[in-house]
Design a protein around this motif. Structure first.
Motif, PDB file in Angstrom:
ATOM      1  N   CYS A 232       1.542  -2.602   7.731  1.00  0.00           N
ATOM      2  CA  CYS A 232       0.974  -2.063   8.956  1.00  0.00           C
ATOM      3  C   CYS A 232      -0.332  -2.696   9.430  1.00  0.00           C
ATOM      4  CB  CYS A 232       0.767  -0.558   8.786  1.00  0.00           C
ATOM      5  SG  CYS A 232       2.305   0.346   8.442  1.00  0.00           S
ATOM      6  N   ALA A 233      -0.949  -3.536   8.631  1.00  0.00           N
ATOM      7  CA  ALA A 233      -2.222  -4.134   9.041  1.00  0.00           C
ATOM      8  C   ALA A 233      -2.022  -5.076  10.215  1.00  0.00           C
ATOM      9  CB  ALA A 233      -2.851  -4.884   7.871  1.00  0.00           C
ATOM     10  N   LEU A 234      -3.028  -5.148  11.073  1.00  0.00           N
ATOM     11  CA  LEU A 234      -3.047  -6.080  12.194  1.00  0.00           C
ATOM     12  C   LEU A 234      -4.329  -6.903  12.127  1.00  0.00           C
ATOM     13  CD1 LEU A 234      -1.837  -3.783  15.129  1.00  0.00           C
ATOM     14  CD2 LEU A 234      -0.499  -5.505  13.915  1.00  0.00           C
ATOM     15  N   GLY A 235      -4.414  -7.915  12.965  1.00  0.00           N
ATOM     16  CA  GLY A 235      -5.613  -8.724  13.011  1.00  0.00           C
ATOM     17  C   GLY A 235      -5.651  -9.748  11.888  1.00  0.00           C
ATOM     18  N   PHE A 236      -6.837 -10.176  11.533  1.00  0.00           N
ATOM     19  CA  PHE A 236      -6.969 -11.248  10.552  1.00  0.00           C
ATOM     20  C   PHE A 236      -6.546 -10.824   9.146  1.00  0.00           C
ATOM     21  CE2 PHE A 236      -9.979 -12.747  13.835  1.00  0.00           C
ATOM     22  CZ  PHE A 236      -9.352 -13.951  14.106  1.00  0.00           C
ATOM     23  N   GLY A 237      -6.607  -9.546   8.852  1.00  0.00           N
ATOM     24  CA  GLY A 237      -6.167  -9.067   7.540  1.00  0.00           C
ATOM     25  C   GLY A 237      -4.710  -8.660   7.495  1.00  0.00           C
ATOM     26  N   ARG A 238      -3.924  -9.081   8.486  1.00  0.00           N
ATOM     27  CA  ARG A 238      -2.561  -8.573   8.631  1.00  0.00           C
ATOM     28  C   ARG A 238      -1.616  -8.988   7.505  1.00  0.00           C
ATOM     29  NH1 ARG A 238      -3.291 -13.112  11.125  1.00  0.00           N
ATOM     30  NH2 ARG A 238      -1.650 -14.673  11.400  1.00  0.00           N
ATOM     31  N   LYS A 239      -1.940 -10.026   6.781  1.00  0.00           N
ATOM     32  CA  LYS A 239      -1.067 -10.477   5.689  1.00  0.00           C
ATOM     33  C   LYS A 239      -1.418  -9.849   4.346  1.00  0.00           C
ATOM     34  CE  LYS A 239      -0.065 -14.969   7.842  1.00  0.00           C
ATOM     35  NZ  LYS A 239      -0.126 -16.442   7.665  1.00  0.00           N
ATOM     36  N   THR A 240      -2.384  -8.945   4.338  1.00  0.00           N
ATOM     37  CA  THR A 240      -2.810  -8.316   3.084  1.00  0.00           C
ATOM     38  C   THR A 240      -1.707  -7.422   2.536  1.00  0.00           C
ATOM     39  OG1 THR A 240      -5.066  -8.297   3.937  1.00  0.00           O
ATOM     40  CG2 THR A 240      -4.613  -6.944   1.997  1.00  0.00           C
ATOM     41  N   ILE A 241      -1.347  -7.605   1.264  1.00  0.00           N
ATOM     42  CA  ILE A 241      -0.273  -6.802   0.674  1.00  0.00           C
ATOM     43  C   ILE A 241      -0.774  -5.866  -0.418  1.00  0.00           C
ATOM     44  CG2 ILE A 241       1.511  -8.493   1.216  1.00  0.00           C
ATOM     45  CD1 ILE A 241       1.416  -9.395  -1.710  1.00  0.00           C
ATOM     46  N   GLY A 242      -1.996  -6.040  -0.874  1.00  0.00           N
ATOM     47  CA  GLY A 242      -2.502  -5.148  -1.910  1.00  0.00           C
ATOM     48  C   GLY A 242      -1.583  -5.114  -3.121  1.00  0.00           C
TER      49      GLY A 242
ATOM     50  N   HIS B 271      -7.974 -11.757   2.369  1.00  0.00           N
ATOM     51  CA  HIS B 271      -6.904 -10.779   2.572  1.00  0.00           C
ATOM     52  C   HIS B 271      -7.362  -9.404   2.085  1.00  0.00           C
ATOM     53  CE1 HIS B 271      -4.184 -13.886   3.857  1.00  0.00           C
ATOM     54  NE2 HIS B 271      -4.293 -14.532   2.720  1.00  0.00           N
ATOM     55  N   VAL B 272      -8.274  -8.827   2.873  1.00  0.00           N
ATOM     56  CA  VAL B 272      -8.822  -7.511   2.572  1.00  0.00           C
ATOM     57  C   VAL B 272      -8.607  -6.616   3.788  1.00  0.00           C
ATOM     58  CG1 VAL B 272     -10.893  -6.191   1.988  1.00  0.00           C
ATOM     59  CG2 VAL B 272     -10.553  -8.479   1.008  1.00  0.00           C
ATOM     60  N   TRP B 273      -8.058  -5.428   3.553  1.00  0.00           N
ATOM     61  CA  TRP B 273      -7.842  -4.457   4.630  1.00  0.00           C
ATOM     62  C   TRP B 273      -8.476  -3.128   4.231  1.00  0.00           C
ATOM     63  CZ3 TRP B 273      -2.712  -1.538   5.860  1.00  0.00           C
ATOM     64  CH2 TRP B 273      -2.865  -0.785   7.043  1.00  0.00           C
ATOM     65  N   ILE B 274      -9.430  -2.666   5.047  1.00  0.00           N
ATOM     66  CA  ILE B 274     -10.103  -1.388   4.840  1.00  0.00           C
ATOM     67  C   ILE B 274      -9.713  -0.477   5.992  1.00  0.00           C
ATOM     68  CG2 ILE B 274     -12.342  -0.244   4.642  1.00  0.00           C
ATOM     69  CD1 ILE B 274     -13.431  -2.972   3.623  1.00  0.00           C
ATOM     70  N   ASP B 275      -9.063   0.664   5.690  1.00  0.00           N
ATOM     71  CA  ASP B 275      -8.462   1.482   6.743  1.00  0.00           C
ATOM     72  C   ASP B 275      -8.695   2.970   6.467  1.00  0.00           C
ATOM     73  OD1 ASP B 275      -6.757   1.649   9.117  1.00  0.00           O
ATOM     74  OD2 ASP B 275      -5.236   2.503   7.785  1.00  0.00           O
ATOM     75  N   HIS B 276      -9.005   3.700   7.518  1.00  0.00           N
ATOM     76  CA  HIS B 276      -9.183   5.158   7.460  1.00  0.00           C
ATOM     77  C   HIS B 276     -10.162   5.591   6.359  1.00  0.00           C
ATOM     78  CE1 HIS B 276      -6.693   6.853  10.594  1.00  0.00           C
ATOM     79  NE2 HIS B 276      -5.717   6.003  10.290  1.00  0.00           N
TER      80      HIS B 276
END
Length: 439
Positions: free
Chosen positions: A112-122, A247-252
């Motif tokens: 669900c990530a968008l933008g530059f971190g969109r390929k982050t899979i954790g 590849h870092v996504w910080i959300d909510h």
């Protein structure tokens, strides 16, 4: 007298040099072979993650936002607690929210990530790990069931929590690659202790936490992986520190009141998205690029989207150096000094944000440029497109306004002007998700 002045000069020079070395090593007390190898691997990953055409990424982002807004016209933020049916008001949330089965399909979040971190899979391709113990007592041999034990494991993991808990970290929490911290379904606070450090790693997702009242750690011997214990100097007190990572996504995330920054990204970190967060009660909110003298941050690419910058904030939302920063559809309802700043010619594309200036007549300007005169900063690309500027707010643009871009103005702005921001950011911050119910 001259000797005294020389000694004083030498002391301050030595102190400044020591601080610079500390920053470059990010509190690694002993830069041994393990950390040297991690640094090399992280640099290689950053170069691979760097997108040669960042504006192509912003175009893709804006198309998704435009589609998510079709048929909607709500512009009002409801300040009361929402108790109605589940609403997912932006394209990231629409990817996973409002489905009763979200808890049975948690890893859908990684798509669900968008933008530059969109390929982050954790930890998408790892097993689930359930945190059952809120303690953090042994830094060298963390107890099974604790968050610290989970994040240092070598294998990918999707980390969840058995119950509500407050975790006071005795020292900074050092993470390894391919980890997701997913607090949905529990009320989890990282508070009253040290913060989270993402250093020389890749593919990290942090979702749903409350992070607040973070203090500096004393440093010492800390296990940073199953195979290595390293010596650390005192940490700064950042809520989340991203150092040389990709590849870092910080959300909510709900964040407030940390000793240093809420979120820092420095030393060649890139491919980052910060979305759907709620920030309050803090001075220096976000720092992207720590030094005017470190041009390795030229590859930094960060998306800041759908966040609410709320009460008690002063500055740095964000403050940028060197790289490319897409600041899109955020709600800036409070600041005391400025909202967006920078130095060393960063590219900042501000699109569809709402900026409500404070009453202070000297703080109406959204932007702030440091360490450069007009003859220099007028060459920097800082563009405001479709922003809603209220209560006297103004954005000082710079750069060539006629520069051709590989996307149309319609893709970028018209379908998502700043008047839509209150809807897009309505559910910013940690969500009250419970298994079996729509989130």
């Amino acid at each position: 007298m001259e000797t005294s002045k020389f000694n004083q000069f030498f002391f301050f020079f030595f102190f400044a040099f020591a601080m610079m070395i500390s920053t470059l090593r990010a509190h690694i007390g002993e830069f041994d072979e393990v950390w040297q190898q991690r640094a090399k691997e992280a640099e290689k990953a950053a170069l691979e993650a760097y997108h040669p055409d960042p504006e192509k990424v912003t175009r893709q982002f804006n198309i998704r936002v435009a589609k998510s807004l079709e048929g909607t016209n709500s512009t009002r933020r409801n300040l009361r607690k929402y108790t109605g049916p589940c609403l997912a008001t932006n394209p990231i949330d629409r990817c996973w929210r409002c489905k009763k089965s979200w808890a049975k399909n948690r890893k859908r979040l990684a798509k669900c990530a968008l933008g530059f971190g969109r390929k982050t899979i954790g930890g998408k391709y790892g097993k689930y790990y359930v945190v059952t113990d809120a303690s953090d007592e042994d830094m060298e041999n963390p107890k099974r069931g604790t968050l610290r034990y989970a994040v240092i494991q070598k294998r990918p993991l999707w980390i969840i929590f058995k119950r509500d808990m407050i975790i006071r970290l005795n020292q900074e929490l050092l993470m390894t690659s391919y980890k997701t911290i997913d607090a949905r379904g529990a009320n989890v606070h990282i508070a009253y202790g040290a913060g989270i450090t993402i250093q020389f790693v890749k593919h990290v997702i942090i979702h749903g936490l409350h992070i607040h009242d973070i203090v500096a750690g004393n440093g010492g011997s800390i296990r940073d992986s199953i195979e290595h214990v390293g010596l650390r100097t005192a940490s700064d007190g950042d809520g989340i520190s991203i150092f040389g990572s990709t590849h870092v996504w910080i959300d909510h995330i709900s964040m407030s009141n940390c000793k240093d920054g809420l979120i820092d990204a420095i030393q060649g970190s890139t491919a980052i998205t910060i979305s759907n967060c709620h920030f309050t009660h803090h001075n220096e909110v976000m720092l992207f690029g720590a030094s005017d003298g470190f041009d390795g941050d030229k590859i930094m690419q960060v998306t800041v989207a759908f966040n609410h910058f709320g009460r008690g904030l002063i500055q740095r939302m964000p403050r940028c150096r060197w790289g490319f920063f897409h600041v899109v559809n955020n709600d800036y309802t409070h600041w005391l000094m400025y909202a967006i700043g920078g130095s060393q010619h960063p590219t900042i594309i501000s699109q569809g944000n709402r900026f409500i200036a404070p009453p202070d007549l000297d703080a109406k300007e959204v932007t702030k440029r440091d360490y450069a005169g007009p003859d220099q900063w007028k060459q920097w690309t800082w563009r405001s497109e479709g922003d809603l500027l209220m209560n006297g707010a103004f954005f000082v643009q710079s750069g060539n306004p006629t520069k051709k871009r590989p996307y149309s103005r319609k893709d970028m702005i018209k379908a998502k002007p700043g008047t839509f921001v209150t809807r897009l950011t309505r559910f910013a911050g940690s969500l009250n998700c419970r298994p079996g119910k729509k989130c």
